[in-house]
Write a protein that holds these residues in place. Structure first.
Motif, PDB file in Angstrom:
ATOM      1  N   ILE A  93       0.844  -1.195   0.000  1.00 14.93           N
ATOM      2  CA  ILE A  93       0.000   0.000   0.000  1.00 14.93           C
ATOM      3  C   ILE A  93       0.877   1.242   0.000  1.00 14.93           C
ATOM      4  O   ILE A  93       1.988   1.228   0.503  1.00 14.93           O
ATOM      5  N   SER A  94       0.330   2.301  -0.570  1.00 13.37           N
ATOM      6  CA  SER A  94       1.047   3.575  -0.599  1.00 13.37           C
ATOM      7  C   SER A  94       0.865   4.284   0.746  1.00 13.37           C
ATOM      8  O   SER A  94       0.040   3.891   1.567  1.00 13.37           O
ATOM      9  N   SER A  95       1.615   5.343   0.948  1.00  9.38           N
ATOM     10  CA  SER A  95       1.480   6.109   2.190  1.00  9.38           C
ATOM     11  C   SER A  95       0.091   6.754   2.274  1.00  9.38           C
ATOM     12  O   SER A  95      -0.488   6.852   3.352  1.00  9.38           O
ATOM     13  N   GLU A  96      -0.471   7.155   1.133  1.00  8.47           N
ATOM     14  CA  GLU A  96      -1.817   7.729   1.113  1.00  8.47           C
ATOM     15  C   GLU A  96      -2.859   6.676   1.498  1.00  8.47           C
ATOM     16  O   GLU A  96      -3.780   6.956   2.269  1.00  8.47           O
ATOM     17  N   GLU A  97      -2.708   5.472   0.972  1.00  4.71           N
ATOM     18  CA  GLU A  97      -3.633   4.390   1.320  1.00  4.71           C
ATOM     19  C   GLU A  97      -3.494   4.017   2.791  1.00  4.71           C
ATOM     20  O   GLU A  97      -4.492   3.736   3.463  1.00  4.71           O
ATOM     21  N   ASN A  98      -2.282   4.043   3.301  1.00  5.85           N
ATOM     22  CA  ASN A  98      -2.058   3.770   4.723  1.00  5.85           C
ATOM     23  C   ASN A  98      -2.759   4.821   5.580  1.00  5.85           C
ATOM     24  O   ASN A  98      -3.394   4.494   6.582  1.00  5.85           O
ATOM     25  N   GLU A  99      -2.649   6.075   5.172  1.00  4.23           N
ATOM     26  CA  GLU A  99      -3.312   7.163   5.894  1.00  4.23           C
ATOM     27  C   GLU A  99      -4.830   6.958   5.894  1.00  4.23           C
ATOM     28  O   GLU A  99      -5.491   7.155   6.909  1.00  4.23           O
ATOM     29  N   LYS A 100      -5.363   6.532   4.760  1.00  6.47           N
ATOM     30  CA  LYS A 100      -6.802   6.279   4.684  1.00  6.47           C
ATOM     31  C   LYS A 100      -7.203   5.092   5.553  1.00  6.47           C
ATOM     32  O   LYS A 100      -8.255   5.110   6.188  1.00  6.47           O
ATOM     33  N   MET A 101      -6.369   4.063   5.598  1.00  4.23           N
ATOM     34  CA  MET A 101      -6.666   2.916   6.458  1.00  4.23           C
ATOM     35  C   MET A 101      -6.663   3.329   7.926  1.00  4.23           C
ATOM     36  O   MET A 101      -7.518   2.883   8.696  1.00  4.23           O
ATOM     37  N   LEU A 102      -5.730   4.175   8.303  1.00  2.00           N
ATOM     38  CA  LEU A 102      -5.706   4.677   9.673  1.00  2.00           C
ATOM     39  C   LEU A 102      -6.956   5.504   9.974  1.00  2.00           C
ATOM     40  O   LEU A 102      -7.493   5.452  11.082  1.00  2.00           O
ATOM     41  N   ALA A 103      -7.446   6.233   8.974  1.00  2.00           N
ATOM     42  CA  ALA A 103      -8.691   6.995   9.140  1.00  2.00           C
ATOM     43  C   ALA A 103      -9.880   6.052   9.324  1.00  2.00           C
ATOM     44  O   ALA A 103     -10.758   6.305  10.158  1.00  2.00           O
ATOM     45  N   VAL A 104      -9.908   4.953   8.576  1.00  5.00           N
ATOM     46  CA  VAL A 104     -10.981   3.957   8.730  1.00  5.00           C
ATOM     47  C   VAL A 104     -10.944   3.368  10.137  1.00  5.00           C
ATOM     48  O   VAL A 104     -11.986   3.214  10.788  1.00  5.00           O
ATOM     49  N   ILE A 105      -9.753   3.069  10.626  1.00  9.51           N
ATOM     50  CA  ILE A 105      -9.608   2.547  11.985  1.00  9.51           C
ATOM     51  C   ILE A 105     -10.192   3.538  12.986  1.00  9.51           C
ATOM     52  O   ILE A 105     -10.957   3.163  13.880  1.00  9.51           O
ATOM     53  N   THR A 106      -9.858   4.802  12.822  1.00 12.38           N
ATOM     54  CA  THR A 106     -10.371   5.842  13.720  1.00 12.38           C
ATOM     55  C   THR A 106     -11.888   5.908  13.670  1.00 12.38           C
ATOM     56  O   THR A 106     -12.552   6.008  14.712  1.00 12.38           O
ATOM     57  N   ILE A 107     -12.444   5.834  12.473  1.00 12.84           N
ATOM     58  CA  ILE A 107     -13.900   5.905  12.325  1.00 12.84           C
ATOM     59  C   ILE A 107     -14.572   4.745  13.059  1.00 12.84           C
ATOM     60  O   ILE A 107     -15.506   4.953  13.854  1.00 12.84           O
ATOM     61  N   TYR A 108     -14.109   3.536  12.827  1.00 14.63           N
ATOM     62  CA  TYR A 108     -14.757   2.391  13.460  1.00 14.63           C
ATOM     63  C   TYR A 108     -14.518   2.346  14.963  1.00 14.63           C
ATOM     64  O   TYR A 108     -15.399   1.938  15.722  1.00 14.63           O
ATOM     65  N   LYS A 109     -13.369   2.779  15.437  1.00 16.51           N
ATOM     66  CA  LYS A 109     -13.144   2.847  16.883  1.00 16.51           C
ATOM     67  C   LYS A 109     -14.054   3.893  17.521  1.00 16.51           C
ATOM     68  O   LYS A 109     -14.586   3.687  18.606  1.00 16.51           O
ATOM     69  N   THR A 110     -14.218   5.008  16.846  1.00 18.30           N
ATOM     70  CA  THR A 110     -15.090   6.074  17.344  1.00 18.30           C
ATOM     71  C   THR A 110     -16.533   5.590  17.422  1.00 18.30           C
ATOM     72  O   THR A 110     -17.206   5.785  18.435  1.00 18.30           O
ATOM     73  N   ILE A 111     -16.991   4.968  16.358  1.00 20.51           N
ATOM     74  CA  ILE A 111     -18.374   4.472  16.336  1.00 20.51           C
ATOM     75  C   ILE A 111     -18.566   3.413  17.420  1.00 20.51           C
ATOM     76  O   ILE A 111     -19.564   3.429  18.142  1.00 20.51           O
ATOM     77  N   ARG A 112     -17.599   2.520  17.555  1.00 16.48           N
ATOM     78  CA  ARG A 112     -17.713   1.476  18.580  1.00 16.48           C
ATOM     79  C   ARG A 112     -17.765   2.074  19.975  1.00 16.48           C
ATOM     80  O   ARG A 112     -18.598   1.696  20.800  1.00 16.48           O
ATOM     81  N   ALA A 113     -16.885   3.012  20.257  1.00 11.22           N
ATOM     82  CA  ALA A 113     -16.857   3.649  21.576  1.00 11.22           C
ATOM     83  C   ALA A 113     -18.176   4.360  21.864  1.00 11.22           C
ATOM     84  O   ALA A 113     -18.703   4.273  22.976  1.00 11.22           O
ATOM     85  N   GLN A 114     -18.711   5.034  20.873  1.00  7.64           N
ATOM     86  CA  GLN A 114     -19.972   5.747  21.069  1.00  7.64           C
ATOM     87  C   GLN A 114     -21.154   4.797  21.238  1.00  7.64           C
ATOM     88  O   GLN A 114     -22.053   5.068  22.031  1.00  7.64           O
ATOM     89  N   THR A 115     -21.170   3.716  20.479  1.00  8.09           N
ATOM     90  CA  THR A 115     -22.310   2.800  20.578  1.00  8.09           C
ATOM     91  C   THR A 115     -22.277   1.960  21.850  1.00  8.09           C
ATOM     92  O   THR A 115     -23.300   1.459  22.277  1.00  8.09           O
ATOM     93  N   GLU A 116     -21.087   1.811  22.451  1.00  6.14           N
ATOM     94  CA  GLU A 116     -21.010   1.123  23.733  1.00  6.14           C
ATOM     95  C   GLU A 116     -21.595   1.981  24.846  1.00  6.14           C
ATOM     96  O   GLU A 116     -22.014   1.477  25.873  1.00  6.14           O
ATOM     97  N   ASN A 117     -21.632   3.276  24.615  1.00  6.50           N
ATOM     98  CA  ASN A 117     -22.236   4.214  25.555  1.00  6.50           C
ATOM     99  C   ASN A 117     -23.754   4.148  25.364  1.00  6.50           C
ATOM    100  O   ASN A 117     -24.254   4.332  24.264  1.00  6.50           O
TER     101      ASN A 117
END
Length: 144
Positions: free
Chosen positions: A87-111
């Motif tokens: 993967i390119s550095s741009e794709e890696n950055e996007k994957m890290l953004a996806v991780i952030t999105i799903y962690k955020t959603i998970r944390a919020q839905t556990e509340n």
């Protein structure tokens, strides 16, 4: 899903010729792809007709996860086409953004008192990384 994607990103892709590493990449990506499809399918069947005042928020969340799904689908196709998980550095950055999105959603839905507006505000920055059209969508919705 975020945990699997993190494992995928952390595996040493430059050494993917090693069968153990390649198998790890394959297994993690397969699970990420499957879980993403399940999440997107589950959310896509929610009708905004029944969400009342939050209809535009639900529509934006659905759009956001559709764009995440589109990115993951595109990466799957790239991996298949090139027979490589590089993967390119741009794709890696996007994957890290996806991780952030799903962690955020998970944390919020556990509340138990999860707030859709907080979720949308929390995923705004990572969505700007993933989707070049996100600013115009936010602008059209009066949220930018």
């Amino acid at each position: 899903m975020a945990n699997r994607l993190e494992k995928f990103v952390q595996l040493p892709i430059e050494k993917e010729e090693i069968s153990v590493v390649k198998r790890g990449l394959y297994d993690n990506w397969r699970i990420v792809n499957g879980e993403n499809k399940s999440i997107f399918f589950y959310l896509s069947v929610i009708s905004t007709l029944h969400t009342g005042d939050e209809a535009s928020d639900w529509s934006l969340l659905q759009y956001s996860l559709f764009r995440v799904d589109t990115f993951i689908y595109g990466m799957t196709n790239k991996f298949l086409e090139h027979n490589s998980y590089a993967i390119s550095s741009e794709e890696n950055e996007k994957m890290l953004a996806v991780i952030t999105i799903y962690k955020t959603i998970r944390a919020q839905t556990e509340n138990k008192s999860a707030d859709l507006e907080i979720i949308l505000q929390s995923i705004k920055e990572p969505m700007l990384v993933i989707d070049e059209y996100y600013p115009s969508i936010l602008e059209q919705m009066g949220r930018f």
